[in-house]
Design a protein around this motif. Structure first.
Motif, PDB file in Angstrom:
ATOM      1  N   GLY A   8       0.818  -1.204   0.000  1.00 46.32           N
ATOM      2  CA  GLY A   8       0.000   0.000   0.000  1.00 46.32           C
ATOM      3  C   GLY A   8       0.848   1.248   0.000  1.00 46.32           C
ATOM      4  O   GLY A   8       2.076   1.202  -0.065  1.00 46.32           O
ATOM      5  N   VAL A   9       0.159   2.384   0.092  1.00 46.94           N
ATOM      6  CA  VAL A   9       0.794   3.697   0.042  1.00 46.94           C
ATOM      7  C   VAL A   9       0.650   4.364   1.407  1.00 46.94           C
ATOM      8  O   VAL A   9      -0.421   4.339   2.013  1.00 46.94           O
ATOM      9  CB  VAL A   9       0.129   4.573  -1.043  1.00 46.94           C
ATOM     10  CG1 VAL A   9       0.753   5.946  -1.092  1.00 46.94           C
ATOM     11  CG2 VAL A   9       0.219   3.897  -2.400  1.00 46.94           C
ATOM     12  N   VAL A  21      -1.218   3.222   6.386  1.00 42.84           N
ATOM     13  CA  VAL A  21      -1.003   2.724   5.032  1.00 42.84           C
ATOM     14  C   VAL A  21      -2.348   2.420   4.393  1.00 42.84           C
ATOM     15  O   VAL A  21      -3.165   1.697   4.971  1.00 42.84           O
ATOM     16  CB  VAL A  21      -0.125   1.449   5.053  1.00 42.84           C
ATOM     17  CG1 VAL A  21       0.107   0.931   3.649  1.00 42.84           C
ATOM     18  CG2 VAL A  21       1.195   1.717   5.749  1.00 42.84           C
ATOM     19  N   LYS A  22      -2.578   2.993   3.199  1.00 42.85           N
ATOM     20  CA  LYS A  22      -3.810   2.735   2.456  1.00 42.85           C
ATOM     21  C   LYS A  22      -3.585   1.554   1.519  1.00 42.85           C
ATOM     22  O   LYS A  22      -2.690   1.582   0.674  1.00 42.85           O
ATOM     23  CB  LYS A  22      -4.222   3.950   1.629  1.00 42.85           C
ATOM     24  CG  LYS A  22      -5.548   3.731   0.888  1.00 42.85           C
ATOM     25  CD  LYS A  22      -5.828   4.746  -0.184  1.00 42.85           C
ATOM     26  CE  LYS A  22      -5.937   6.139   0.351  1.00 42.85           C
ATOM     27  NZ  LYS A  22      -6.395   7.087  -0.674  1.00 42.85           N
ATOM     28  N   VAL A  23      -4.389   0.497   1.679  1.00 38.89           N
ATOM     29  CA  VAL A  23      -4.284  -0.700   0.851  1.00 38.89           C
ATOM     30  C   VAL A  23      -5.547  -0.792  -0.001  1.00 38.89           C
ATOM     31  O   VAL A  23      -6.655  -0.694   0.507  1.00 38.89           O
ATOM     32  CB  VAL A  23      -4.122  -1.961   1.723  1.00 38.89           C
ATOM     33  CG1 VAL A  23      -4.123  -3.214   0.862  1.00 38.89           C
ATOM     34  CG2 VAL A  23      -2.850  -1.875   2.545  1.00 38.89           C
ATOM     35  N   GLU A  24      -5.338  -0.970  -1.304  1.00 41.96           N
ATOM     36  CA  GLU A  24      -6.462  -1.058  -2.235  1.00 41.96           C
ATOM     37  C   GLU A  24      -6.614  -2.499  -2.706  1.00 41.96           C
ATOM     38  O   GLU A  24      -5.636  -3.168  -3.010  1.00 41.96           O
ATOM     39  CB  GLU A  24      -6.197  -0.162  -3.443  1.00 41.96           C
ATOM     40  CG  GLU A  24      -7.298  -0.201  -4.476  1.00 41.96           C
ATOM     41  CD  GLU A  24      -6.978   0.679  -5.667  1.00 41.96           C
ATOM     42  OE1 GLU A  24      -6.761   0.138  -6.765  1.00 41.96           O
ATOM     43  OE2 GLU A  24      -6.932   1.912  -5.483  1.00 41.96           O
ATOM     44  N   ASP A  55       5.119   7.062  -0.105  1.00 47.60           N
ATOM     45  CA  ASP A  55       5.989   5.899  -0.317  1.00 47.60           C
ATOM     46  C   ASP A  55       5.155   4.630  -0.436  1.00 47.60           C
ATOM     47  O   ASP A  55       4.147   4.460   0.249  1.00 47.60           O
ATOM     48  CB  ASP A  55       6.974   5.729   0.841  1.00 47.60           C
ATOM     49  CG  ASP A  55       8.086   6.758   0.827  1.00 47.60           C
ATOM     50  OD1 ASP A  55       8.229   7.456  -0.187  1.00 47.60           O
ATOM     51  OD2 ASP A  55       8.800   6.871   1.843  1.00 47.60           O
ATOM     52  N   MET A  56       5.597   3.718  -1.313  1.00 49.02           N
ATOM     53  CA  MET A  56       4.968   2.415  -1.462  1.00 49.02           C
ATOM     54  C   MET A  56       5.668   1.445  -0.515  1.00 49.02           C
ATOM     55  O   MET A  56       6.898   1.305  -0.563  1.00 49.02           O
ATOM     56  CB  MET A  56       5.109   1.940  -2.901  1.00 49.02           C
ATOM     57  CG  MET A  56       4.281   0.751  -3.223  1.00 49.02           C
ATOM     58  SD  MET A  56       2.584   1.260  -3.401  1.00 49.02           S
ATOM     59  CE  MET A  56       2.029   0.079  -4.569  1.00 49.02           C
ATOM     60  N   VAL A  57       4.923   0.794   0.380  1.00 49.60           N
ATOM     61  CA  VAL A  57       5.519  -0.104   1.369  1.00 49.60           C
ATOM     62  C   VAL A  57       4.766  -1.426   1.408  1.00 49.60           C
ATOM     63  O   VAL A  57       3.615  -1.528   0.973  1.00 49.60           O
ATOM     64  CB  VAL A  57       5.505   0.524   2.785  1.00 49.60           C
ATOM     65  CG1 VAL A  57       6.382   1.746   2.851  1.00 49.60           C
ATOM     66  CG2 VAL A  57       4.107   0.856   3.237  1.00 49.60           C
ATOM     67  N   VAL A  73       5.970  -2.727   9.183  1.00 47.27           N
ATOM     68  CA  VAL A  73       6.501  -2.412   7.855  1.00 47.27           C
ATOM     69  C   VAL A  73       7.657  -3.364   7.549  1.00 47.27           C
ATOM     70  O   VAL A  73       8.577  -3.507   8.348  1.00 47.27           O
ATOM     71  CB  VAL A  73       6.978  -0.946   7.774  1.00 47.27           C
ATOM     72  CG1 VAL A  73       7.605  -0.679   6.427  1.00 47.27           C
ATOM     73  CG2 VAL A  73       5.806  -0.011   8.013  1.00 47.27           C
ATOM     74  N   VAL A  74       7.580  -4.017   6.382  1.00 49.57           N
ATOM     75  CA  VAL A  74       8.612  -4.966   5.994  1.00 49.57           C
ATOM     76  C   VAL A  74       9.675  -4.294   5.143  1.00 49.57           C
ATOM     77  O   VAL A  74      10.860  -4.376   5.408  1.00 49.57           O
ATOM     78  CB  VAL A  74       7.998  -6.159   5.233  1.00 49.57           C
ATOM     79  CG1 VAL A  74       9.079  -7.123   4.790  1.00 49.57           C
ATOM     80  CG2 VAL A  74       6.983  -6.870   6.100  1.00 49.57           C
ATOM     81  N   LYS A  75       9.251  -3.601   4.061  1.00 48.15           N
ATOM     82  CA  LYS A  75      10.229  -2.970   3.174  1.00 48.15           C
ATOM     83  C   LYS A  75       9.561  -1.879   2.356  1.00 48.15           C
ATOM     84  O   LYS A  75       8.345  -1.809   2.242  1.00 48.15           O
ATOM     85  CB  LYS A  75      10.880  -3.987   2.252  1.00 48.15           C
ATOM     86  CG  LYS A  75       9.904  -4.662   1.314  1.00 48.15           C
ATOM     87  CD  LYS A  75      10.623  -5.641   0.428  1.00 48.15           C
ATOM     88  CE  LYS A  75       9.617  -6.341  -0.477  1.00 48.15           C
ATOM     89  NZ  LYS A  75      10.227  -7.267  -1.385  1.00 48.15           N
ATOM     90  N   ASP A  76      10.424  -1.070   1.748  1.00 47.35           N
ATOM     91  CA  ASP A  76       9.982   0.007   0.864  1.00 47.35           C
ATOM     92  C   ASP A  76      10.061  -0.512  -0.558  1.00 47.35           C
ATOM     93  O   ASP A  76      11.101  -0.959  -1.014  1.00 47.35           O
ATOM     94  CB  ASP A  76      10.894   1.226   1.043  1.00 47.35           C
ATOM     95  CG  ASP A  76      10.476   2.407   0.213  1.00 47.35           C
ATOM     96  OD1 ASP A  76       9.424   2.335  -0.452  1.00 47.35           O
ATOM     97  OD2 ASP A  76      11.181   3.414   0.219  1.00 47.35           O
ATOM     98  N   GLU A  77       8.953  -0.469  -1.299  1.00 50.56           N
ATOM     99  CA  GLU A  77       8.898  -1.011  -2.657  1.00 50.56           C
ATOM    100  C   GLU A  77       9.709  -0.183  -3.642  1.00 50.56           C
ATOM    101  O   GLU A  77      10.253  -0.709  -4.596  1.00 50.56           O
ATOM    102  CB  GLU A  77       7.441  -1.096  -3.131  1.00 50.56           C
ATOM    103  CG  GLU A  77       6.618  -2.076  -2.337  1.00 50.56           C
ATOM    104  CD  GLU A  77       7.149  -3.488  -2.400  1.00 50.56           C
ATOM    105  OE1 GLU A  77       7.510  -3.951  -3.498  1.00 50.56           O
ATOM    106  OE2 GLU A  77       7.243  -4.127  -1.352  1.00 50.56           O
TER     107      GLU A  77
END
Length: 80
Positions: A8-9, A21-24, A55-57, A73-77
């Motif tokens: 998400g963003v 974090v917004k997840v679609e 940021d995309m995460v 949070v695992v990682k930054d895309e």
């Protein structure tokens, strides 16, 4: 049971060590057969505070950290 991982963003980083974090998700409507978009906000733990809005995460399901936080949070895309 495996832990879920969502992408998400980041929409907010105003709290210390917490991101919103917004997840679609997209799915086909069962009756109308049309693609529908639904969004949901998740509170995720970010120990370093390294992410900013936009940021995309990737976030991973974990044990409850606080009243609202059940994700980390695992990682930054963009950087990976």
């Amino acid at each position: 049971m495996p832990k879920r991982i969502l992408q998400g963003v980041v929409v907010s980083n105003k709290q210390q060590k917490t991101l919103v974090v917004k997840v679609e998700r997209r799915f086909t409507h069962p009756l109308l057969k049309k693609t529908v978009r639904r969004t949901k906000n998740y509170h995720a733990h970010d120990e370093a505070g390294a992410f900013k809005v936009g940021d995309m995460v990737s976030i991973e399901e974990t044990r409850p950290i606080s009243k609202l936080k059940r994700w980390i949070v695992v990682k930054d895309e963009a950087k990976a």
